[in-house]
Each structure stands twice: as C-alpha cells, then as structure tokens.
Design a protein around this motif. Sequence first.
Motif, PDB file in Angstrom:
ATOM      1  N   UNK A 122       0.853  -1.196   0.000  1.00 11.16           N
ATOM      2  CA  UNK A 122       0.000   0.000   0.000  1.00 11.16           C
ATOM      3  C   UNK A 122       0.878   1.231   0.000  1.00 11.16           C
ATOM      4  N   UNK A 123       0.565   2.174  -0.873  1.00 10.61           N
ATOM      5  CA  UNK A 123       1.356   3.392  -0.931  1.00 10.61           C
ATOM      6  C   UNK A 123       0.451   4.601  -0.918  1.00 10.61           C
ATOM      7  N   UNK A 124       0.960   5.703  -0.430  1.00  9.09           N
ATOM      8  CA  UNK A 124       0.299   6.992  -0.513  1.00  9.09           C
ATOM      9  C   UNK A 124       1.195   7.868  -1.371  1.00  9.09           C
ATOM     10  N   UNK A 125       0.829   8.035  -2.638  1.00 12.26           N
ATOM     11  CA  UNK A 125       1.726   8.738  -3.533  1.00 12.26           C
ATOM     12  C   UNK A 125       3.015   7.949  -3.614  1.00 12.26           C
ATOM     13  N   UNK A 126       4.143   8.556  -3.203  1.00 13.68           N
ATOM     14  CA  UNK A 126       5.420   7.860  -3.188  1.00 13.68           C
ATOM     15  C   UNK A 126       5.759   7.302  -1.818  1.00 13.68           C
ATOM     16  N   UNK A 127       4.828   7.431  -0.885  1.00 12.09           N
ATOM     17  CA  UNK A 127       5.106   7.009   0.480  1.00 12.09           C
ATOM     18  C   UNK A 127       4.453   5.669   0.748  1.00 12.09           C
ATOM     19  N   UNK A 128       5.229   4.694   1.132  1.00 13.57           N
ATOM     20  CA  UNK A 128       4.693   3.379   1.441  1.00 13.57           C
ATOM     21  C   UNK A 128       4.227   3.351   2.884  1.00 13.57           C
ATOM     22  N   UNK A 175       1.549   8.682  15.859  1.00 15.57           N
ATOM     23  CA  UNK A 175       1.428   8.022  14.556  1.00 15.57           C
ATOM     24  C   UNK A 175       0.428   8.759  13.658  1.00 15.57           C
ATOM     25  N   UNK A 176      -0.657   9.249  14.256  1.00 19.71           N
ATOM     26  CA  UNK A 176      -1.654  10.002  13.486  1.00 19.71           C
ATOM     27  C   UNK A 176      -1.043  11.281  12.935  1.00 19.71           C
ATOM     28  N   UNK A 177      -0.285  11.981  13.751  1.00 17.34           N
ATOM     29  CA  UNK A 177       0.390  13.197  13.293  1.00 17.34           C
ATOM     30  C   UNK A 177       1.322  12.889  12.123  1.00 17.34           C
ATOM     31  N   UNK A 178       2.053  11.776  12.219  1.00 19.53           N
ATOM     32  CA  UNK A 178       3.008  11.424  11.167  1.00 19.53           C
ATOM     33  C   UNK A 178       2.308  11.132   9.843  1.00 19.53           C
ATOM     34  N   UNK A 179       1.228  10.355   9.911  1.00 24.32           N
ATOM     35  CA  UNK A 179       0.494  10.010   8.689  1.00 24.32           C
ATOM     36  C   UNK A 179      -0.113  11.262   8.055  1.00 24.32           C
ATOM     37  N   UNK A 180      -0.742  12.092   8.874  1.00 20.80           N
ATOM     38  CA  UNK A 180      -1.377  13.306   8.342  1.00 20.80           C
ATOM     39  C   UNK A 180      -0.344  14.260   7.759  1.00 20.80           C
ATOM     40  N   UNK A 181       0.812  14.352   8.393  1.00 15.80           N
ATOM     41  CA  UNK A 181       1.861  15.239   7.885  1.00 15.80           C
ATOM     42  C   UNK A 181       2.368  14.759   6.525  1.00 15.80           C
ATOM     43  N   UNK A 182       2.554  13.459   6.382  1.00 13.42           N
ATOM     44  CA  UNK A 182       3.021  12.904   5.108  1.00 13.42           C
ATOM     45  C   UNK A 182       2.013  13.157   3.991  1.00 13.42           C
ATOM     46  N   UNK A 183       0.734  12.947   4.296  1.00 17.22           N
ATOM     47  CA  UNK A 183      -0.297  13.175   3.289  1.00 17.22           C
ATOM     48  C   UNK A 183      -0.435  14.653   2.951  1.00 17.22           C
ATOM     49  N   UNK A 184      -0.303  15.507   3.953  1.00 21.56           N
ATOM     50  CA  UNK A 184      -0.374  16.946   3.713  1.00 21.56           C
ATOM     51  C   UNK A 184       0.737  17.390   2.775  1.00 21.56           C
ATOM     52  N   UNK A 191      -6.032  17.861   6.753  1.00 20.74           N
ATOM     53  CA  UNK A 191      -5.461  16.886   7.676  1.00 20.74           C
ATOM     54  C   UNK A 191      -4.703  17.512   8.828  1.00 20.74           C
ATOM     55  N   UNK A 192      -4.761  18.834   8.954  1.00 23.30           N
ATOM     56  CA  UNK A 192      -4.142  19.501  10.101  1.00 23.30           C
ATOM     57  C   UNK A 192      -5.213  19.773  11.134  1.00 23.30           C
ATOM     58  N   UNK A 193      -4.956  19.378  12.378  1.00 24.41           N
ATOM     59  CA  UNK A 193      -5.925  19.597  13.455  1.00 24.41           C
ATOM     60  C   UNK A 193      -5.254  19.419  14.787  1.00 24.41           C
ATOM     61  N   UNK A 194      -5.919  19.886  15.833  1.00 19.40           N
ATOM     62  CA  UNK A 194      -5.350  19.716  17.163  1.00 19.40           C
ATOM     63  C   UNK A 194      -6.317  18.933  18.034  1.00 19.40           C
ATOM     64  N   UNK A 200     -11.277  15.619  15.238  1.00 20.42           N
ATOM     65  CA  UNK A 200     -12.315  14.763  14.679  1.00 20.42           C
ATOM     66  C   UNK A 200     -12.464  14.991  13.188  1.00 20.42           C
ATOM     67  N   UNK A 201     -12.405  16.242  12.757  1.00 20.19           N
ATOM     68  CA  UNK A 201     -12.547  16.559  11.338  1.00 20.19           C
ATOM     69  C   UNK A 201     -11.410  15.986  10.509  1.00 20.19           C
ATOM     70  N   UNK A 202     -10.194  16.031  11.029  1.00 16.84           N
ATOM     71  CA  UNK A 202      -9.089  15.516  10.233  1.00 16.84           C
ATOM     72  C   UNK A 202      -9.144  13.999  10.141  1.00 16.84           C
ATOM     73  N   UNK A 203      -9.684  13.337  11.173  1.00 20.44           N
ATOM     74  CA  UNK A 203      -9.850  11.888  11.084  1.00 20.44           C
ATOM     75  C   UNK A 203     -10.911  11.531  10.043  1.00 20.44           C
ATOM     76  N   UNK A 204     -11.980  12.310  10.009  1.00 18.08           N
ATOM     77  CA  UNK A 204     -13.008  12.078   8.996  1.00 18.08           C
ATOM     78  C   UNK A 204     -12.447  12.306   7.601  1.00 18.08           C
ATOM     79  N   UNK A 205     -11.624  13.338   7.448  1.00 19.91           N
ATOM     80  CA  UNK A 205     -11.001  13.625   6.154  1.00 19.91           C
ATOM     81  C   UNK A 205     -10.040  12.504   5.764  1.00 19.91           C
ATOM     82  N   UNK A 206      -9.326  11.963   6.748  1.00 21.76           N
ATOM     83  CA  UNK A 206      -8.415  10.851   6.487  1.00 21.76           C
ATOM     84  C   UNK A 206      -9.193   9.634   6.003  1.00 21.76           C
TER      85      UNK A 206
END
Length: 233
Positions: A122-128, A175-184, A191-194, A200-206
Amino acid sequence: MQLEIDFCGEAIAVDRLPFTIGRDADFVIDDNPYLHRRFLQLFVDGNGVPMIGNTGSQLVATLSDADGRMEAMLGPGAVMPIVHADTLVRFQAGSTQYEFVVERADVGELPELADPDDDGTATMGRIELTRDQKLLVLSIAESALRVGSNAAAHIPTTAEAARRIGWKTTKYNRKLDNVCEKLARLGIRGLHGDSGSHASNRKARLVEYVLSSRIVTRDDLWLLDDELTSTES
C-alpha cells in the motif's frame, strides 16, 4: 439524461431538477441536526450539463470516481459537473460520516488502467505505508469499511481507536500526526488539526481519502485483530 442516487443499497430516482439533498429536502438523508436542511443540489447548467452544488454554509463534501482516480473537495458555494457514470459523495455531519453514489446513466465506463507499481504494497503517492501506519488508518476507517459503500459510519475517538489496536494514546497521536503530515506534504488538504472538533474533522477527512483512494480495503481488517492479539499476549 437520467440521474439516480444509491444510498445504503436503496435507489432514489432523481425525478426533477433542481433536486435537493439534506435533512429537509427532496432526498432526506437523515434527521441529524448537524446536517444542513438543504446541503447539496443536483441541477443542470445552461449547456445541459448535470451539476452538483454545495448550498450549505459549513459542511464540505468529497467527490470521487468509483475507481479513486479523481478526488475533489466541494466546499460551501462550490459547484462541479457530474462527469462520471458513478460519482461517490462523502461528507461528515457531527460525528457521523455519510456516503452515497450519484449514478449517471448516459456516461460510459472509463477504460481500465494498468498500475505499474502494483506489487502488493500500500502506498500513498510515493510514500509506502508501514504496518503501524496501516493499522492506524484501519482503526479509524473500520466502521466505514465494515458497513460497506453508501452508508453512515462512526468516526472513533482517539481513545476508542487506540484501544482497538492496543496502543497507548500517546503512541496513537504521534502516529496520526506522522500520517497526516506525510499526506499533507502530498497536497491532501484538511489533515491539520489539534484537539476537539479539529482532530475529529481531520480523522473524517483521512477516512474519506483512504477509502476513495483504496489505500485500505475490507480485506485488510484482519490486521486489527491480529495486532490486538499480539499486544495482549
């Protein structure tokens, strides 16, 4: 031109245009008070092209084709043409995520495209995705994957999702911060949220993104139970 909506396995004929979608509309999705009375509208523009517009003031919808080749955000006041035979529409109202398909009968299927990078990973763009990243995504998207297409899904809290895979919340948030940062960095928005609603919104967007892009599927859900068993042993 013939349009139809597929929601939770039920076919709703679009028998007039414009055709409204919302809490109190031509097509009533739910009585969820967080949902606009009239959120989306199907109509035809001056050239006879079917369109979908966001007539709400707060909610955002995500549109994608059935194969996840296209994804677009439909914010308040925005309109887009309906160009695919099946257009998947996802959005969140409160803590509930909704999904339905707008079917257009006069559009043919797109040709199947070969994926030169399809090696089973599974990859996200160039990120596995690492195993932990995939587990995190699955813990958030589990409800949406289990109920299947065209249904409402629960977005878990951080505590619920972390407990599902036997992680501490500190590890989960990291881990959530890392995944969202990579996708951003790949250009995926929202995908940015605190804390609170932003998180909650960034998880829904994810969830919207990984489902429309097919980064995870129902076939991956066994990993959740496997991880929980290994952490408890």
